[in-house]
Enzyme design. Structure first.
Site, PDB file in Angstrom:
ATOM      1  N   CYS A  79     -13.556  22.290   3.482  1.00 45.37           N
ATOM      2  CA  CYS A  79     -14.779  21.604   3.036  1.00 45.37           C
ATOM      3  C   CYS A  79     -14.504  20.102   3.029  1.00 45.37           C
ATOM      4  O   CYS A  79     -14.859  19.384   2.099  1.00 45.37           O
ATOM      5  CB  CYS A  79     -15.247  22.122   1.681  1.00 45.37           C
ATOM      6  SG  CYS A  79     -13.959  22.357   0.459  1.00 45.37           S
TER       7      CYS A  79
ATOM      8  N   ASP B  51       2.238  32.609  -2.013  1.00 46.07           N
ATOM      9  CA  ASP B  51       2.016  31.309  -1.382  1.00 46.07           C
ATOM     10  C   ASP B  51       1.628  31.603   0.070  1.00 46.07           C
ATOM     11  O   ASP B  51       2.391  32.211   0.819  1.00 46.07           O
ATOM     12  CB  ASP B  51       3.316  30.496  -1.449  1.00 46.07           C
ATOM     13  CG  ASP B  51       3.183  29.121  -0.814  1.00 46.07           C
ATOM     14  OD1 ASP B  51       2.211  28.890  -0.067  1.00 46.07           O
ATOM     15  OD2 ASP B  51       4.059  28.275  -1.049  1.00 46.07           O
TER      16      ASP B  51
ATOM     17  N   SER C 126     -16.109  34.332  -2.754  1.00 42.10           N
ATOM     18  CA  SER C 126     -17.427  34.585  -2.158  1.00 42.10           C
ATOM     19  C   SER C 126     -17.301  34.947  -0.680  1.00 42.10           C
ATOM     20  O   SER C 126     -18.025  35.809  -0.179  1.00 42.10           O
ATOM     21  CB  SER C 126     -18.335  33.373  -2.338  1.00 42.10           C
ATOM     22  OG  SER C 126     -17.693  32.188  -1.921  1.00 42.10           O
ATOM     23  N   LYS C 127     -16.353  34.315   0.033  1.00 44.97           N
ATOM     24  CA  LYS C 127     -16.154  34.663   1.446  1.00 44.97           C
ATOM     25  C   LYS C 127     -15.516  36.045   1.561  1.00 44.97           C
ATOM     26  O   LYS C 127     -15.840  36.821   2.467  1.00 44.97           O
ATOM     27  CB  LYS C 127     -15.270  33.611   2.140  1.00 44.97           C
ATOM     28  CG  LYS C 127     -15.881  32.212   2.182  1.00 44.97           C
ATOM     29  CD  LYS C 127     -14.965  31.251   2.919  1.00 44.97           C
ATOM     30  CE  LYS C 127     -15.431  29.818   2.804  1.00 44.97           C
ATOM     31  NZ  LYS C 127     -15.180  29.218   1.486  1.00 44.97           N
TER      32      LYS C 127
ATOM     33  N   PRO D 189     -12.356  31.379  -4.832  1.00 46.51           N
ATOM     34  CA  PRO D 189     -12.864  32.289  -5.857  1.00 46.51           C
ATOM     35  C   PRO D 189     -13.415  33.608  -5.335  1.00 46.51           C
ATOM     36  O   PRO D 189     -13.698  34.496  -6.116  1.00 46.51           O
ATOM     37  CB  PRO D 189     -13.982  31.475  -6.517  1.00 46.51           C
ATOM     38  CG  PRO D 189     -14.468  30.567  -5.448  1.00 46.51           C
ATOM     39  CD  PRO D 189     -13.259  30.232  -4.617  1.00 46.51           C
TER      40      PRO D 189
ATOM     41  N   ASP E 189      -4.165  34.827  -2.951  1.00 44.66           N
ATOM     42  CA  ASP E 189      -4.250  33.468  -3.488  1.00 44.66           C
ATOM     43  C   ASP E 189      -2.946  33.135  -4.198  1.00 44.66           C
ATOM     44  O   ASP E 189      -2.314  34.006  -4.790  1.00 44.66           O
ATOM     45  CB  ASP E 189      -5.430  33.303  -4.444  1.00 44.66           C
ATOM     46  CG  ASP E 189      -5.853  31.835  -4.531  1.00 44.66           C
ATOM     47  OD1 ASP E 189      -6.637  31.395  -3.677  1.00 44.66           O
ATOM     48  OD2 ASP E 189      -5.359  31.121  -5.427  1.00 44.66           O
TER      49      ASP E 189
ATOM     50  N   ASP F 188      -9.040  29.627   5.073  1.00 44.73           N
ATOM     51  CA  ASP F 188      -9.893  28.615   4.430  1.00 44.73           C
ATOM     52  C   ASP F 188      -9.002  27.835   3.458  1.00 44.73           C
ATOM     53  O   ASP F 188      -8.875  28.193   2.300  1.00 44.73           O
ATOM     54  CB  ASP F 188     -11.038  29.320   3.705  1.00 44.73           C
ATOM     55  CG  ASP F 188     -12.030  28.353   3.100  1.00 44.73           C
ATOM     56  OD1 ASP F 188     -12.517  27.474   3.830  1.00 44.73           O
ATOM     57  OD2 ASP F 188     -12.325  28.463   1.891  1.00 44.73           O
TER      58      ASP F 188
ATOM     59  N   CYS G 161      -6.351  32.305   1.625  1.00 42.47           N
ATOM     60  CA  CYS G 161      -6.559  31.497   0.408  1.00 42.47           C
ATOM     61  C   CYS G 161      -7.921  31.898  -0.138  1.00 42.47           C
ATOM     62  O   CYS G 161      -8.902  31.181   0.013  1.00 42.47           O
ATOM     63  CB  CYS G 161      -6.524  30.007   0.738  1.00 42.47           C
ATOM     64  SG  CYS G 161      -5.093  29.494   1.714  1.00 42.47           S
ATOM     65  N   ALA G 162      -7.982  33.052  -0.779  1.00 46.34           N
ATOM     66  CA  ALA G 162      -9.262  33.744  -0.946  1.00 46.34           C
ATOM     67  C   ALA G 162     -10.092  33.325  -2.158  1.00 46.34           C
ATOM     68  O   ALA G 162     -11.303  33.425  -2.125  1.00 46.34           O
ATOM     69  CB  ALA G 162      -9.012  35.253  -1.006  1.00 46.34           C
TER      70      ALA G 162
END
Length: 780
Positions: free
Chosen positions: A304, A225, A172-173, A170, A198, A251, A167-168
């Site tokens: 998060c 998905d 930054s990771k 936006p 994504d 993530d 689930c990449a």
């Protein structure tokens, strides 16, 4: 509310000292009751915890360790910009100095409390702001929340690892992962790669935007998905094998109550319902991840969110049904300096009306669609102890002035129980969505996945059809064409992607290129591709050998948004000089090791002239450079600067630039922000020059020619991406009053974080569960 959101939490790169959200009261009685009862905050720390949540989040930035000159950027930051901030006062208030994050390696991550309003009040601060914006556009600095930097670090990536980022967006990771692949800049093609996925087509293009700043041939962006991402195949010595990943970043989308400091509207929207609705989706995504993990591989699961329903409950359920195939890694000795809380082993489930349940058997039947058995802790004490849930880690905001976060690191010891009798891979018709791949467990009851073997009759019928189908597919592969997914799948929202066409070995296009640049015999020309099957090839891109393997063997089941880096661009003027393709700056660091001709070594004074003047005459350069150019044919060239160790005050990292040699002039083909970057590193003051450039808005001849050539059908993926980014900026908030240079990738990342994560802005079909999820779901 949009305006308020941009002003403080979700949007501005540099936030902190002031304002935003006067209309939102940072109170939520249900939130306090829930977390007090669960006891995730140590005794006596509750007031500090709540006070921290009500404070604005410090902005954090990371210097990308990918480029060989990361240390030069750090040196420039510390010796020039930070020094100028010392003892500086604005409106009678002393400017707080940025601080490095103690747990991030090599001082490459920093946090600051400077807001945009403060930054514009003095020339020194404005210089610092422009430095941050410009360097972010170049990909040398990444605006990223501190806790978001943790998962990639705990993946322990090596350059040979095959990595899946589930689930990449936006991104930054993802950028961190790419940097880790390129730890050794002397290796142009590391054996590893990152497949960044994504579910949201729009967010995929912003993911491309983020990843492309790093100019890597080892990244592929796909649109699926995550809970049903397909098994991919690769060719291993002529045999088809399923691709298993060495590292997986999982993530997942979450309720985001750890982001309250920047996403202020979470305060009023927070309810336990969000977590209850997301739990099943998170478990399905994590299950799909561990299925695709190689034995001995490592998967990091992160959210998060502080909520155990989204965290420990998902991990415990995954461990239980893995029957010993998975174990939690003990990472307590990793990232020294990072304060963390251990995972918890006991928790309860609460409905949004405040009703508590301690066990599944207590849940009335009319509530069993909202609450599932996998949400409760494991009752068997022995089983619970063996899970080692305390090895999970939870970051609390008040411990190190960060957001809230949860991380679990899983190691795969053996195949998942339902994968042990994995059937032979069948290549089915692309219009059939079914494959022999495993589907994730039902989110409701955590039951094991079941592989349905096709019946004999189905086998016979499909074999005949497969033969017809496969002959077409094999022919395409021979031609090096990786087409878009079949038309049935193209009903997904988004641009119809151009096919990826690999250059045939005998393509006449390549011979003049090889000769003109004296390419090394080891140059992997089979990795060159274009995005068009018909007409003139305008751009040549390049991927690593391993990604070529993935592309050629999976074109019928993957929706690839973007891959590869641009290495050559067609320049019709070049044909008269023996080569119609000029070098592209994006791919020069990948290409340079293979080029043996048309290289001019230049001194630092020459580099300054090239980067500050648009088309300087040859007479302006050093006599050594003029001599080298004299006997060289006109056309595209490589300009190389090597540092002189005997001049320690000069730039101490090598630079490779693309240039063009004319009859009487020598010019660099380098994007504006990259020019400014190199000039800063050489100690040239670019603050005023930058202003002048913005006013003049100079366009090179190449840019003008490029625009004239563009048509709607002939647009590159870069143009599509740019159009989409512009459209999204218009949709997401007020039009920026900034100059073009300040509308940076950094701002785009902020805006993508402001997107409605429930998918209301996207037409991408997702599971019913994620459709029903409350609008406050957050993916950091």
């Amino acid at each position: 509310e949009r305006r308020g959101r941009r002003a403080d939490g979700g949007g501005a790169f540099l936030q902190g000292w002031a304002g935003g959200y006067p209309e939102i009261v940072k109170e939520n009685e249900l939130f306090e009751r829930y977390y007090r009862e669960l006891g995730i905050v140590p005794a006596g720390e509750w007031d500090a915890f709540m006070a921290a949540l009500r404070e604005p989040l410090p902005a954090t930035l990371r210097i990308t360790g990918y480029r060989s000159h990361a240390k030069e950027i750090l040196h420039c930051l510390k010796e020039k910009y930070f020094r100028e901030l010392q003892d500086l006062e604005v409106d009678g208030q002393k400017v707080e100095m940025p601080q490095s994050l103690s747990w991030y390696p090599e001082e490459l991550a920093w946090h600051t409390n400077l807001s945009r309003k403060i930054l514009r009040k003095s020339p020194q601060l404005e210089k610092f702001h422009q430095f941050l914006v410009s360097e972010t556009e170049c990909g040398n600095i990444s605006r990223q929340e501190a806790v978001s930097m943790i998962p990639p670090l705990l993946l322990n990536v090596s350059p040979h690892h095959k990595i899946l980022d589930m689930c990449a967006a936006p991104g930054s990771k993802t950028a961190q992962l790419i940097e880790m692949l390129h730890a050794d800049m002397n290796v142009p093609f590391p054996k590893g790669f990152v497949i960044a996925n994504d579910v949201d087509n729009k967010r995929c293009y912003l993911l491309v935007h983020q990843a492309k700043r790093l100019n890597s041939p080892c990244i592929m962006v796909v649109n699926h998905d995550a809970s049903s991402i397909p098994n991919l195949q690769i060719d291993v010595d002529g045999r088809k094998e399923i691709l298993f990943y060495d590292r997986i970043l999982c993530d997942v989308p979450c309720s985001g109550d750890g982001t309250m400091r920047k996403n202020i509207d979470v305060w009023k929207k927070w309810t336990t319902q969000n977590s209850l609705q997301l739990h099943g989706l998170q478990l399905r995504i994590a299950t799909r991840g561990v299925e695709q993990l190689a034995e001995g591989g490592r998967m990091v699961y992160s959210t998060c969110s502080l909520n155990p329903i989204e965290n420990e409950a998902v991990i415990a359920s995954l461990l239980e049904k893995s029957q010993g195939a998975l174990e939690l890694a003990d990472v307590s000795s990793e990232l020294p300096g990072l304060k963390r809380m251990p995972g918890i082993t006991k928790w309860k489930v609460m409905l949004k009306d405040g009703q508590w349940f301690e066990e599944w058997k207590d849940v009335p039947s009319n509530r069993q669609t909202q609450i599932r058995p996998t949400m409760f802790p494991v009752k068997d004490e022995e089983k619970l102890k063996a899970m080692n849930l305390e090895r999970c880690l939870r970051i609390l905001p008040h411990h190190q002035n960060t957001g809230g976060f949860f991380v679990a690191v899983l190691i795969k010891k053996s195949p998942m129980p339902w994968n042990k009798r994995q059937p032979k891979v069948h290549q089915k018709l692309p219009q059939k969505t079914g494959d022999t791949e495993v589907t994730a467990a039902n989110s409701g009851n955590g039951s094991d996945c079941i592989i349905e073997e096709p019946s004999l009759a189905e086998n016979e019928e499909s074999k005949k059809m497969e033969e017809l189908q496969n002959s077409d597919i094999e022919q395409s592969k021979k031609e090096g064409v990786c087409g878009p997914p079949p038309s049935k799948k193209m009903k997904l929202f988004g641009f119809k992607e151009d096919p990826f066409v690999f250059l045939p070995e005998d393509d006449p296009l390549f011979l003049p290129i090889q000769k003109f640049y004296a390419l090394d015999p080891s140059f992997p020309k089979m990795n060159l591709l274009t995005r068009t099957q018909e007409g003139k090839k305008r751009q040549l891109y390049m991927v690593s050998k391993e990604l070529r393997n993935v592309l050629l063997n999976n074109s019928e089941k993957m929706k690839v948004i973007n891959t590869g880096i641009k290495v050559w661009s067609r320049n019709s003027d070049g044909e008269q000089f023996g080569c119609a393709f000029r070098l592209a700056q994006e791919g020069i660091y990948t290409l340079y090791p293979f080029i043996h001709a048309r290289i001019i070594n230049v001194c630092i004074e020459d580099v300054k002239i090239l980067l500050t003047q648009e088309n300087p005459f040859l007479s302006k350069f050093s006599s050594e450079t003029q001599k080298k150019v004299k006997d060289m044919a006109m056309g595209s060239i490589v300009l190389k600067y090597d540092p002189d160790p005997e001049k320690p005050h000069d730039l101490q990292c090598p630079i490779v630039l693309c240039g063009w040699q004319g009859k009487t002039s020598l010019r660099a083909f380098v994007p504006k922000n990259e020019r400014l970057h190199y000039l800063r590193m050489m100690g040239v003051e670019v603050f005023k020059a930058k202003r002048k450039e913005e006013e003049l808005e100079n366009k090179t001849e190449e840019e003008v020619q490029h625009r004239l050539m563009q048509t709607e059908e002939g647009m590159d993926v870069e143009d599509k991406e740019h159009d989409l980014v512009t459209k999204m900026e218009a949709e997401i908030g007020e039009e920026s009053s900034q100059s073009p240079v300040e509308s940076s990738a950094m701002e785009i990342e902020n805006k993508i974080e402001d997107l409605d994560p429930s998918g209301k802005n996207a037409n991408t079909p997702v599971s019913q569960e994620s459709k029903d999820t409350d609008a406050s779901n957050v993916k950091d």
